[in-house]
Design a protein around this motif. Structure first.
Motif, PDB file in Angstrom:
ATOM      1  N   THR A 183      -4.032   2.905   5.225  1.00 17.69           N
ATOM      2  CA  THR A 183      -4.901   1.876   4.634  1.00 17.69           C
ATOM      3  C   THR A 183      -4.264   0.503   4.763  1.00 17.69           C
ATOM      4  O   THR A 183      -4.919  -0.478   5.139  1.00 17.69           O
TER       5      THR A 183
ATOM      6  N   GLU B 122      -0.353   8.295   4.321  1.00 15.73           N
ATOM      7  CA  GLU B 122      -1.758   8.134   3.948  1.00 15.73           C
ATOM      8  C   GLU B 122      -2.012   6.748   3.358  1.00 15.73           C
ATOM      9  O   GLU B 122      -3.005   6.092   3.668  1.00 15.73           O
TER      10      GLU B 122
ATOM     11  N   PHE C 188       0.825  -1.202   0.000  1.00 13.68           N
ATOM     12  CA  PHE C 188       0.000   0.000   0.000  1.00 13.68           C
ATOM     13  C   PHE C 188       0.861   1.256   0.000  1.00 13.68           C
ATOM     14  O   PHE C 188       0.330   2.359  -0.094  1.00 13.68           O
TER      15      PHE C 188
END
Length: 786
Positions: free
Chosen positions: A615, A611, A347
């Motif tokens: 996730t 950011e 991610f």
């Protein structure tokens, strides 16, 4: 015994007995598989481009690539020269700087060379415009000529604070390099030639300090740092692990077997990375060190349980089978959670961290396979001698268990208070990612860049491409006035060292065309006149020194370059936001324009990575939690496990806020990676706790004591090894890796504290009255396991 546990124990026991029977074949097959995987290592290579830190979808990279397509694709090598005594306006020094400037054109992929000596100085000669080098080849360099050169150089805003310092003691030769980006040898070739030039200049002028910096030097520093780390950290890691295991295991056979397991795991992972075509970068090159650290955990648990049983009187075969039976499930779970944790790095917005996660995940999987296959088979072959301990021997873990059980409320209260204080400190941390500071001060690039920023100008730049109203619009007086206002607005900021803008050229040309009258040093007021000045000037420029680096082909946009001090990335983002507001209010054609450049890209990468990793960490957290609930077959225990799994990262960041105060790119992946590792200790403790509760009906207090007795030693041994391993990583010359090692080691320490003090007190608290010991005595390890 519960049906599920009994079924698994029977099958694991059968597997262990089969493994011992075919031990020689298992060892041979394992070695063949490892050699086949490791063969891919021949295809590994290093990336030499800082752009690898940015995914193709990264908006800052896209903006930078767009900027370079509009003007010219350029990186640079900057040679900074400063005499130990006096200024740079010395005849011999200037002659050799001119020679150095001419030789610099021969640097591979060089497309432009700018220096004080070849600056295209324009002057009025009657009604004509004369454009020539500031220090021509036939320059006499006598006293009068040196005065002319000095006055012109220090008065020219295009080169003052960029090619020469205001105090006239430092100058630079800036080599623009256009890399085709087709081969990983391009950067080393350019740097090797530039270093030969610098070495020659140093020999000719021992009285000067010469530094080598620039974006190409930055690229090269990335690869050199990676090569240095892989050459030093891996051997150091083996030495540390050998020392730690020798002291803690006190078994030569166990130490040798474990070293082989971690070696095979790292070799297999790196070989498979080669087969997959992964290029190594400074972050991903640490994968072998991390794998060596993680691969040891599974082996330690199996070996410690085996050695404990042998010290209690069991023979080697029985102890080995028993160790596999007890540890098979938790070792699988811990490997799975660590695997998930590192896969969550996919991610990340930075591809090198994705590669790090994938390579390490492969290594973790390989380590599990070798630990449950190769390790027990080899231990069945090797001679093992242990010193038996008397029945009733109370070790350190038993004493710790007594302390935690006996003072559960006080321990829990203290832990809650400590966690609360550390969590409250986390917001004090500042996000900052200065790419120069990625490198330790022992790295030449860091030394040279710090020197250049101190004495001349920085390598941190922010660039804006300012569209004009249509083709040829850059000659529009209103547009030029607004561009000049923007340049003045930038110069008004203390953090801005220099602003390169085309308006300075227009003002100088206007002065030249009015007999060099200083009163006419201002922008021309007629569009046609400005266009004529520009055309006349461009026609006078020699090949390679045109204005393509400042204006686009159809003259519908110009580039402004602001050179900045050694500022934080927060300060740069603030400047970018303020500039965007100024442009939208004062230059409508440039509304929506934001800053670009390598420093701008790095200024946003940590924020974007955090950011993305939020996730990834959440996904890993959910998967790991569901895995634990399913494996433990208890939602309650699964929920309890969340506390010691999440708290350590917050505690570590709280301590970091006091010790360091800043975090960067490395911090964005620490939570995800450490989560998968911290879960290991929680899984082993809970699995032993649950085994005692379910298989022998022990009370909560008895089960806690059993968990400490059976797995406590293995947990602190593996944690000590993990901390030692990541502490080795903290010695990296690459700050991202060093911070990753330091933060992870700190998080692991907080993790073992939480597992030894917070987890058992929570188990006892939530067990309620049923958690208190009855009159029955605590079962022995063998009794609880049966």
């Amino acid at each position: 015994m519960s049906q599920g546990t009994g079924w698994l124990d029977r099958h694991v026991t059968g597997y262990a007995e089969w493994l011992i029977r075919w031990r020689w074949a298992v060892v041979a097959v394992s070695l063949v598989i490892a050699l086949a995987a490791a063969a891919g290592g021949q295809f590994l290579g290093f990336s030499t481009n800082y752009r690898v830190f940015f995914s193709p979808q990264n908006p800052q990279l896209q903006a930078f690539e767009s900027l370079q397509r509009i003007y010219v694709r350029e990186d640079n090598i900057s040679i900074v020269i400063r005499p130990h005594q006096g200024n740079v306006f010395q005849p011999g020094l200037l002659r050799d700087v001119r020679a150095l400037t001419e030789d610099a054109w021969k640097v591979p992929y060089a497309t432009r060379v700018d220096s004080l000596t070849n600056f295209q100085n324009s002057t009025a000669e009657g009604d004509d415009l004369a454009v020539r080098d500031l220090v021509p080849a036939d320059s006499p360099l006598d006293a009068a000529d040196l005065v002319r050169i000095r006055e012109a150089a220090l008065a020219e805003p295009l080169i003052r604070d960029r090619l020469i310092a205001p105090d006239a003691r430092t100058l630079s030769v800036n080599i623009t390099v256009t890399l085709p980006l087709k081969s990983e040898t391009e950067v080393p070739e350019s740097m090797a030639y530039a270093r030969r030039l610098v070495d020659g200049f140093r020999q000719a002028h021992p009285e000067v300090r010469v530094a080598l910096t620039g974006s190409v030097a930055l690229n090269h520093a990335f690869s050199e740092s990676a090569e240095h780390d892989i050459a030093t950290l891996v051997p150091l890691m083996y030495g540390v692990l050998l020392l730690v295991m020798g002291v803690l295991l006190r078994s030569i056979a166990g130490t040798v077997a474990t070293l082989l397991v971690i070696g095979l795991s790292a070799a297999s992972a790196m070989g498979l990375a080669g087969w997959l075509g992964i290029l190594l970068t400074p972050p991903s090159v640490t994968a072998p060190t991390i794998i060596l650290t993680l691969a040891i955990a599974d082996s330690i648990h199996i070996l410690i349980t085996m050695l404990q049983n042998m010290r209690r009187g069991a023979d080697k075969r029985t102890a080995l089978v028993e160790s596999l039976r007890i540890n098979f499930e938790p070792v699988f779970l811990t490997s799975l959670t660590t695997f998930i944790g590192f896969l969550s790095l996919n991610f990340s917005d930075a591809p090198p961290f994705r590669d790090l996660g994938n390579i390490t995940a492969i290594g973790v999987a390989a380590a599990w396979i070798y630990s449950i296959g190769f390790l027990p088979a080899l231990m069945a072959i090797l001679p093992v001698r242990v010193k038996q301990r008397p029945i009733g021997y109370a070790g350190a873990m038993d004493r710790l268990a007594d302390f935690v059980v006996g003072r559960r409320r006080a321990v829990l209260a203290v832990m809650v208070a400590v966690v609360a204080v550390l969590v409250a400190l986390v917001p004090r941390i500042e996000l900052n990612d200065q790419f120069v500071n990625y490198f330790d001060r022992s790295i030449p690039f860091r030394q040279d860049t710090d020197f250049a920023m101190e004495h001349l100008s920085g390598i941190y730049q922010a660039q804006w491409s300012l569209p004009a109203p249509g083709p040829g619009g850059i000659s529009d007086p209103d547009y030029l006035a607004r561009v000049e206002d923007f340049a003045d607005w930038l110069r008004a900021h203390d953090i801005v060292v220099h602003v390169q803008t085309i308006t300075d050229i227009f003002s100088r040309l206007n002065k030249n065309m009015h007999g060099d009258d200083p009163a006419w040093y201002r922008l021309p007021q007629e569009r046609d006149l400005a266009a004529q000045y520009l055309l006349l000037f461009e026609m006078s420029l020699p090949y390679g020194l045109d204005l393509n680096n400042q204006i686009n082909v159809d003259k519908s946009a110009t580039r402004i370059v602001a050179t900045l001090e050694n500022i934080t990335t927060n300060e740069l983002r603030s400047l970018d936001d303020a500039a965007a507001v100024w442009l939208s209010e004062n230059l409508p054609s440039a509304a929506g324009t934001t800053a670009s450049g390598p420093f701008v890209m790095f200024a946003y990468i940590a924020k974007r990575n955090i950011e993305g990793m939020l996730t990834g960490t959440f996904a890993a957290f959910v998967l790991i939690s569901l895995t634990l609930m399913a494996a433990l077959r208890s939602v309650r225990l699964g929920l309890i496990s969340l506390v010691p799994n999440l708290v350590p990262a917050f505690m570590a960041f709280g301590v970091w806020s006091v010790l360091v105060g800043q975090i960067g790119l490395a911090s964005s992946v620490v939570t995800a990676t450490s989560l998968g590792i911290i879960v290991d200790a929680t899984v082993h403790f809970l699995s032993k706790y649950q085994r005692a509760r379910r298989t022998s009906g022990a009370s909560a207090e008895q089960a806690v004591r059993y968990a400490f007795s059976t797995v406590g030693t293995a947990l602190w041994v593996t944690t000590a090894v993990l901390i030692a391993g990541f502490a080795v990583l903290s010695l990296s010359t690459f700050e991202i890796n060093a911070s990753l090692g330091q933060l992870t080691a700190l998080t692991l320490f907080m993790g073992i504290v939480a597992d030894f003090l917070l987890l058992p007190t929570l188990l006892l608290l939530l067990a309620g009255r049923g958690g208190r010991d009855s009159e029955s005595t605590l079962p022995t390890v063998q009794q609880a396991a049966e």
